[in-house]
Write an enzyme that holds these catalytic residues in place. Sequence first.
Site, short mmCIF file in Angstrom:
data_model
loop_
_atom_site.label_atom_id
_atom_site.label_comp_id
_atom_site.label_asym_id
_atom_site.label_seq_id
_atom_site.Cartn_x
_atom_site.Cartn_y
_atom_site.Cartn_z
N HIS A 116 -5.08 -5.66 -4.40
CA HIS A 116 -4.11 -6.65 -3.95
C HIS A 116 -4.47 -7.18 -2.56
O HIS A 116 -4.70 -8.37 -2.40
CB HIS A 116 -2.70 -6.04 -3.94
CG HIS A 116 -1.65 -6.98 -3.46
ND1 HIS A 116 -0.78 -6.65 -2.45
CD2 HIS A 116 -1.33 -8.23 -3.83
CE1 HIS A 116 0.03 -7.67 -2.23
NE2 HIS A 116 -0.27 -8.63 -3.06
N HIS A 138 1.65 -2.07 -0.28
CA HIS A 138 2.70 -2.59 -1.17
C HIS A 138 2.95 -1.69 -2.37
O HIS A 138 3.48 -2.14 -3.38
CB HIS A 138 2.35 -4.01 -1.63
CG HIS A 138 2.28 -4.97 -0.51
ND1 HIS A 138 1.10 -5.37 0.05
CD2 HIS A 138 3.26 -5.60 0.19
CE1 HIS A 138 1.34 -6.21 1.04
NE2 HIS A 138 2.64 -6.37 1.14
#
Length: 192
Positions: A116, A138
């Site tokens: 990501h 995250h």
Amino acid sequence: MTHKTIPVQHEHAHDHEHEGGRLCMSRRQFLLSGGSAVALISLGVFPGTTEAAQALKATYPRQKIASLSGLKTGVPVEFNYPYEDIRNILVKLGVPAGGGAGREQDIVAFNQQCTHQGGPLDGTFKPQHQVLGPCPLHLTTFDLTRHGMVASGHATESLPQIVLEIQGDDIYAVGVMGLVYGYSAMTSKRSA
């Protein structure tokens, strides 16, 4: 005030052959034909599809990364491949895994950077669930039994899987399937 009558067709009243001069397909027919096409492509029935699938894997010089006799189930071994700054883990999961090597197909290796935003996944392996993560940025977690696919979190790409070969007691890294975060291409020439 005038009233207009709108003709209503019942679902079984027409057979999806022609509607307004166009050939029509039902939703079911569309999904079945799409699924069939995907199955045929994945089997390599169409010319060129096998080559396209191989293009997703970059090959590098063979590098010995561990030995079978030194592996313990659920205990990861860290190594750098294909470059000195790319951190990976090798782990014997104890259950068969996608892309797994060895007699039980349970030895896998993956890059330790979240796909990501490149968060470090070092030290986040959970042997009881065979996952890597969560990422500290995250909270993305990756399933190592299923080619490193995203189990939860913001990432949309699977972890790059290191292609393994076993010769005798030696385990070698021979390629990378996928793109390591921060690299524009995984080719034999460095492109960071």
